[in-house]
Design a protein around this motif. Structure first.
Motif, PDB file in Angstrom:
ATOM      1  N   VAL A 481      38.426  57.015  45.467  1.00 31.26           N
ATOM      2  CA  VAL A 481      39.814  56.666  43.808  1.00 31.26           C
ATOM      3  C   VAL A 481      39.656  56.148  42.733  1.00 31.26           C
ATOM      4  CG1 VAL A 481      41.809  57.410  43.286  1.00 31.26           C
ATOM      5  CG2 VAL A 481      41.149  59.017  45.672  1.00 31.26           C
ATOM      6  N   ASN A 482      39.446  55.474  43.360  1.00 32.05           N
ATOM      7  CA  ASN A 482      39.355  53.297  42.739  1.00 32.05           C
ATOM      8  C   ASN A 482      37.926  53.293  42.589  1.00 32.05           C
ATOM      9  OD1 ASN A 482      41.159  52.946  44.009  1.00 32.05           O
ATOM     10  ND2 ASN A 482      40.312  51.542  45.311  1.00 32.05           N
ATOM     11  N   THR A 483      37.345  54.727  42.511  1.00 29.54           N
ATOM     12  CA  THR A 483      35.998  54.050  41.791  1.00 29.54           C
ATOM     13  C   THR A 483      35.684  55.377  40.981  1.00 29.54           C
ATOM     14  OG1 THR A 483      34.669  53.199  43.543  1.00 29.54           O
ATOM     15  CG2 THR A 483      32.795  55.272  41.960  1.00 29.54           C
ATOM     16  N   SER A 484      36.065  56.426  40.697  1.00 31.75           N
ATOM     17  CA  SER A 484      36.638  57.777  39.606  1.00 31.75           C
ATOM     18  C   SER A 484      37.452  56.978  38.724  1.00 31.75           C
ATOM     19  CB  SER A 484      36.940  58.770  40.427  1.00 31.75           C
ATOM     20  OG  SER A 484      35.816  59.434  41.027  1.00 31.75           O
ATOM     21  N   TYR A 485      39.027  56.095  39.262  1.00 27.78           N
ATOM     22  CA  TYR A 485      39.629  55.763  37.796  1.00 27.78           C
ATOM     23  C   TYR A 485      38.430  54.501  37.335  1.00 27.78           C
ATOM     24  CZ  TYR A 485      43.146  52.884  36.012  1.00 27.78           C
ATOM     25  OH  TYR A 485      44.128  53.505  35.116  1.00 27.78           O
ATOM     26  N   HIS A 486      38.003  54.227  38.256  1.00 29.10           N
ATOM     27  CA  HIS A 486      37.006  53.369  36.941  1.00 29.10           C
ATOM     28  C   HIS A 486      36.135  53.389  36.174  1.00 29.10           C
ATOM     29  CE1 HIS A 486      39.677  49.427  38.489  1.00 29.10           C
ATOM     30  NE2 HIS A 486      38.960  49.536  40.131  1.00 29.10           N
ATOM     31  N   TYR A 487      35.647  54.330  36.435  1.00 30.69           N
ATOM     32  CA  TYR A 487      34.920  55.472  35.790  1.00 30.69           C
ATOM     33  C   TYR A 487      34.702  55.795  34.170  1.00 30.69           C
ATOM     34  CZ  TYR A 487      31.011  58.181  34.633  1.00 30.69           C
ATOM     35  OH  TYR A 487      29.498  59.203  33.863  1.00 30.69           O
ATOM     36  N   PHE A 488      36.651  56.634  34.812  1.00 30.47           N
ATOM     37  CA  PHE A 488      37.324  57.234  34.143  1.00 30.47           C
ATOM     38  C   PHE A 488      37.550  55.942  32.509  1.00 30.47           C
ATOM     39  CE2 PHE A 488      41.399  60.659  33.742  1.00 30.47           C
ATOM     40  CZ  PHE A 488      40.626  60.332  32.224  1.00 30.47           C
ATOM     41  N   ILE A 489      38.452  54.822  33.181  1.00 28.87           N
ATOM     42  CA  ILE A 489      38.364  54.165  32.235  1.00 28.87           C
ATOM     43  C   ILE A 489      37.773  53.206  31.134  1.00 28.87           C
ATOM     44  CG2 ILE A 489      39.298  51.750  32.252  1.00 28.87           C
ATOM     45  CD1 ILE A 489      41.463  52.805  32.287  1.00 28.87           C
ATOM     46  N   SER A 490      36.372  53.665  31.938  1.00 21.48           N
ATOM     47  CA  SER A 490      35.096  52.750  31.555  1.00 21.48           C
ATOM     48  C   SER A 490      34.035  53.902  30.673  1.00 21.48           C
ATOM     49  CB  SER A 490      34.003  51.963  32.137  1.00 21.48           C
ATOM     50  OG  SER A 490      34.052  53.479  33.335  1.00 21.48           O
ATOM     51  N   THR A 491      34.250  54.854  30.857  1.00 20.66           N
ATOM     52  CA  THR A 491      33.825  56.253  29.907  1.00 20.66           C
ATOM     53  C   THR A 491      35.106  56.261  28.357  1.00 20.66           C
ATOM     54  OG1 THR A 491      33.042  57.229  31.938  1.00 20.66           O
ATOM     55  CG2 THR A 491      33.519  58.820  29.825  1.00 20.66           C
ATOM     56  N   LYS A 498      37.119  50.743  22.685  1.00 18.72           N
ATOM     57  CA  LYS A 498      37.840  49.804  22.932  1.00 18.72           C
ATOM     58  C   LYS A 498      37.536  49.094  24.331  1.00 18.72           C
ATOM     59  CE  LYS A 498      41.617  52.213  20.755  1.00 18.72           C
ATOM     60  NZ  LYS A 498      42.050  51.446  20.295  1.00 18.72           N
ATOM     61  N   THR A 499      38.150  48.556  24.323  1.00 15.98           N
ATOM     62  CA  THR A 499      37.913  47.359  26.161  1.00 15.98           C
ATOM     63  C   THR A 499      38.226  48.193  27.590  1.00 15.98           C
ATOM     64  OG1 THR A 499      40.151  46.447  25.374  1.00 15.98           O
ATOM     65  CG2 THR A 499      37.881  45.182  24.601  1.00 15.98           C
ATOM     66  N   ILE A 500      38.163  47.898  28.195  1.00 15.79           N
ATOM     67  CA  ILE A 500      38.598  48.363  29.701  1.00 15.79           C
ATOM     68  C   ILE A 500      39.996  47.844  29.275  1.00 15.79           C
ATOM     69  CG2 ILE A 500      38.672  48.061  31.994  1.00 15.79           C
ATOM     70  CD1 ILE A 500      35.546  48.002  32.226  1.00 15.79           C
ATOM     71  N   GLU A 501      40.025  46.643  28.953  1.00 12.71           N
ATOM     72  CA  GLU A 501      41.566  46.526  28.946  1.00 12.71           C
ATOM     73  C   GLU A 501      42.517  46.350  28.031  1.00 12.71           C
ATOM     74  OE1 GLU A 501      39.524  44.018  29.037  1.00 12.71           O
ATOM     75  OE2 GLU A 501      39.066  43.610  30.519  1.00 12.71           O
ATOM     76  N   ASP A 502      42.267  47.239  26.924  1.00  8.67           N
ATOM     77  CA  ASP A 502      42.755  47.938  25.989  1.00  8.67           C
ATOM     78  C   ASP A 502      42.982  49.185  26.822  1.00  8.67           C
ATOM     79  OD1 ASP A 502      42.454  46.177  23.911  1.00  8.67           O
ATOM     80  OD2 ASP A 502      40.703  47.106  23.048  1.00  8.67           O
ATOM     81  N   ILE A 503      42.651  49.835  27.608  1.00 10.67           N
ATOM     82  CA  ILE A 503      42.907  51.162  27.820  1.00 10.67           C
ATOM     83  C   ILE A 503      43.588  51.108  29.130  1.00 10.67           C
ATOM     84  CG2 ILE A 503      41.409  53.364  29.252  1.00 10.67           C
ATOM     85  CD1 ILE A 503      41.065  53.530  25.435  1.00 10.67           C
ATOM     86  N   GLN A 504      43.302  50.506  29.835  1.00  9.29           N
ATOM     87  CA  GLN A 504      44.770  49.780  31.016  1.00  9.29           C
ATOM     88  C   GLN A 504      45.600  49.824  30.840  1.00  9.29           C
ATOM     89  OE1 GLN A 504      43.886  50.267  34.268  1.00  9.29           O
ATOM     90  NE2 GLN A 504      42.046  49.285  35.365  1.00  9.29           N
ATOM     91  N   LYS A 505      45.607  49.379  29.372  1.00 13.42           N
ATOM     92  CA  LYS A 505      47.261  49.394  28.858  1.00 13.42           C
ATOM     93  C   LYS A 505      47.875  50.694  29.343  1.00 13.42           C
ATOM     94  CE  LYS A 505      46.654  44.464  26.845  1.00 13.42           C
ATOM     95  NZ  LYS A 505      46.355  44.398  25.161  1.00 13.42           N
ATOM     96  N   ILE A 506      47.142  51.793  28.304  1.00  8.52           N
ATOM     97  CA  ILE A 506      47.842  52.502  28.786  1.00  8.52           C
ATOM     98  C   ILE A 506      47.336  53.894  29.441  1.00  8.52           C
ATOM     99  CG2 ILE A 506      47.733  52.375  25.533  1.00  8.52           C
ATOM    100  CD1 ILE A 506      44.861  53.858  25.291  1.00  8.52           C
ATOM    101  N   ALA A 507      46.790  53.547  29.933  1.00  9.75           N
ATOM    102  CA  ALA A 507      46.484  54.478  31.260  1.00  9.75           C
ATOM    103  C   ALA A 507      47.629  54.642  32.632  1.00  9.75           C
ATOM    104  CB  ALA A 507      44.773  53.976  31.607  1.00  9.75           C
ATOM    105  N   GLN A 508      47.051  54.110  33.175  1.00  5.27           N
ATOM    106  CA  GLN A 508      47.844  54.103  34.792  1.00  5.27           C
ATOM    107  C   GLN A 508      49.147  55.350  34.950  1.00  5.27           C
ATOM    108  OE1 GLN A 508      47.868  51.539  37.036  1.00  5.27           O
ATOM    109  NE2 GLN A 508      46.791  50.779  36.202  1.00  5.27           N
ATOM    110  N   GLY A 509      47.570  56.436  34.433  1.00  4.03           N
ATOM    111  CA  GLY A 509      48.380  58.514  34.537  1.00  4.03           C
ATOM    112  C   GLY A 509      49.394  58.403  33.224  1.00  4.03           C
TER     113      GLY A 509
END
Length: 618
Positions: A481-491, A498-509
């Protein structure tokens, strides 16, 4: 002995004759049925294609059932089977959004069609993005100088949304306009699972990934409650904004609040029609007799003199354009995504991938528009679709995503390879998060005296629903699950520059509506399918083109069986209607749960990019 052989011979002889007779009769019956169906299809299709319209004819938009991007069964056999099995006016009928759009646009330019009647009594509803798209085309119809009349005994929220585009809204004396607002609602199973002694193992990433909450809680968490409250308030405000513009009154006049509505009804002595007229929700209270005579004056009487000149949208023939070499493929992803081929109620990753692959190798296809109306599903299936989209884009064919009512989680995953992503203001998207669910029943079995025991070469050699999950497997699942999530974020980060940090802010479901998604860079433009097609023609440098709808091909036997199933389903629904009101089936964001139970949990790693909360938006 000779008599015995004669007896055996006679039995054998008459058995052969009997079998031959049965075979002959069966074949003849099937042949007669085939002839009847063929004649029916011919008469049905030829009648619709040759019917001549009077110079002043009203097109009746007598929608029945629901509106979806892609009906379960699509094509000419479907239309005939509805007449054959009397399911055409069923409240379970599925109408293609794009068929409705084509009908309205052809009628707009048809000199014989001089007006439109919205007869929406049997219309159950649709998601708000689809209603807004139809509303846009209704406005085009009015701008062409043709009048629209809405006629009904009552209007629910979906019906009233479309009726608000009419030049004049009629309501019968005992009618009402049923405006209530929008809500979310879902069942929670924690106590049930505990009582049944079922162990539910949850693996997730994303604070706002609420899809798993029904399995681990008995009520909505505070942060999910806050997010859903914001979401439905924005959807409701969008609804009120459009209606207030259409009716040329304020939002407060459209919905002053339930207490003020009650006060107003008391003042009108409970007369709902008079209250609707006073609040400018409608234009005139009139009986069916009066309305029909008015329509006769506008459109003239039909040949029998029984009504006014009119044709149902289901009988109005849409002209098929001549095939062209430059084509834009339209592929619909409508519903939750499962691994493998399509199954009833869900879209198969293999099926969609094969359609995209077919478009890639079709020399006439110059671009693809992927219409996404999905809450997501299997991670493996979503990734399969995504890779095929990358392949067709690498082949030099641009990809444009058109988002419908919902394109969340795995629905957003498959959108990432697009050259451009277009969504409506009311599209629900985002929900970038991953979860996994594994249920085991060892405690349930223990409670009734059934026990499981055995040996294996490793702790994870025998993963079963009848045994506890080993710690090693639990750790492995969380890693997946963690790996799939990080893959999703990076994709997402790579595709949206955008940067991974940018997407992290608007991700988390986190779930976003279209106008928020564009602010966060998740989509490119606010628009609908028309805008997506225009963008595809621009990217493919096409001056003329034809749309190539990649629809499933079905034979008449499949259609008859599916429509027969619908008849049975309709009977069941009608029985349930004595106990459960289905009036607002698609007006609220219903999250009850048949879809949760029916969804095929078949991802190979048990990992899902799925937003169960909004399955009923479809």
């Amino acid at each position: 002995m000779q008599n015995v052989w004669k007896t055996i011979y006679r039995v054998f002889k008459y058995s052969i004759r009997t079998l031959y007779l049965i075979r002959t009769v069966t074949i003849n019956i099937l042949f007669i049925i085939f002839i009847i169906i063929s004649i029916g299809i011919y008469l049905n299709l030829s009648d619709s294609s040759t019917a001549s319209l009077s110079k002043h004819t009203a097109l009746i938009l007598d929608l029945s059932g629901i509106i979806v991007d892609k009906p379960v069964t699509y094509g000419k056999f479907h239309k005939f089977s509805q007449h054959l099995l009397n399911t055409n006016r069923s409240n379970t009928k599925e109408n293609s959004l794009f068929d409705i759009i084509n009908i309205l646009r052809q009628a707009k330019n048809d000199p014989c069609i001089t007006g439109l009647i919205l007869s929406l009594k049997n219309f159950s509803g649709s998601n708000q993005a689809s209603l807004e798209y139809i509303g846009k085309v209704l406005r085009e119809f009015k701008d062409a100088g043709k009048l629209i009349y809405a006629i009904s005994d009552y209007y629910n929220q979906s019906q009233y949304f479309l009726a608000s585009y009419a030049n004049k809204i009629y309501l019968t004396p005992h009618g009402f306009v049923d405006l209530r607002g929008i809500s979310t609602n879902k069942l929670y199973y924690k106590s049930l699972l505990n009582n049944l002694k079922i162990n539910t193992h949850i693996f997730r990433v994303g604070t706002y990934k609420s899809a798993v909450e029904p399995f681990i809680q008995d009520q909505m968490s505070d942060h999910v409650r806050h997010e859903e409250k914001q979401l439905i308030n924005r959807l409701w405000n969008q609804y009120l904004k459009i209606i207030s513009i259409n009716r040329n009154i304020t939002r407060q006049e459209i919905f002053p609040g339930i207490n003020k509505i009650l006060d107003g009804l008391y003042q009108m002595q409970g007369d709902t029609a008079a209250y609707a007229l006073k609040n400018k929700w409608i234009d005139e209270i009139a009986s069916h007799f009066f309305i029909e005579n008015t329509m006769k004056k506008i459109f003239g009487s039909n040949k029998e003199g029984t009504s006014f000149n009119a044709i149902s949208m289901y009988d109005y023939n849409v002209i098929t354009p001549i095939e062209k070499n430059n084509q834009i493929a339209i592929i619909c992803v409508n519903g939750p995504i499962v691994d493998g081929p399509d199954i009833p109620g869900a879209i198969g990753g293999d099926t969609i991938a094969n359609k995209i692959r077919s478009a890639r190798f079709n020399p006439k296809v110059k671009a693809i528009v992927l219409r996404v109306n999905s809450p997501g599903g299997s991670v493996n299936a979503a990734e399969l679709i995504r890779l095929e989209l990358i392949a067709i884009r690498n082949a030099g064919k641009p990809v444009v995503v058109s988002m419908g009512g919902i394109a969340a989680s795995g629905g957003y995953w498959i959108s990432t390879p697009a050259n451009a992503i277009i969504a409506s203001n009311s599209t629900i998207t985002g929900s970038i998060g991953i979860f996994g669910i594994v249920n085991t029943f060892e405690k349930s079995l223990d409670s009734i005296g059934i026990h499981n025991d055995g040996v294996g070469t490793s702790p994870i050699a025998n993963i079963s629903i009848t045994t506890p999950l080993p710690t090693e497997y639990i750790n492995m699942m969380q890693l997946y699950v963690n790996t799939s999530y990080h893959y999703f974020i990076s994709t997402v980060a790579t595709s949206r520059c955008k940067t991974i940090e940018d997407i992290q802010k608007i991700a988390q479901g986190h779930v976003w509506l279209g106008y928020d998604a564009i602010k966060n860079g998740l989509i490119d433009t606010i628009g609908d399918l028309d805008d997506a097609i225009n963008k595809a023609t621009e990217l493919a440098h096409l001056t003329e083109y034809q749309l190539n709808w990649y629809e499933d091909k079905v034979n008449w036997i499949d259609v008859i069986l599916q429509q027969t199933n619908k008849v049975v389903y309709t009977i069941i629904i009608n029985l349930l209607n004595h106990y459960v009101s289905l009036t607002n089936f698609n007006e609220n964001i219903k999250t009850n749960n048949p879809n949760i139970l029916n969804f095929s949990w078949n991802d190979p790693k048990h990992c899902y990019a799925l937003d169960l909360d909004y399955l009923m938006q479809l």
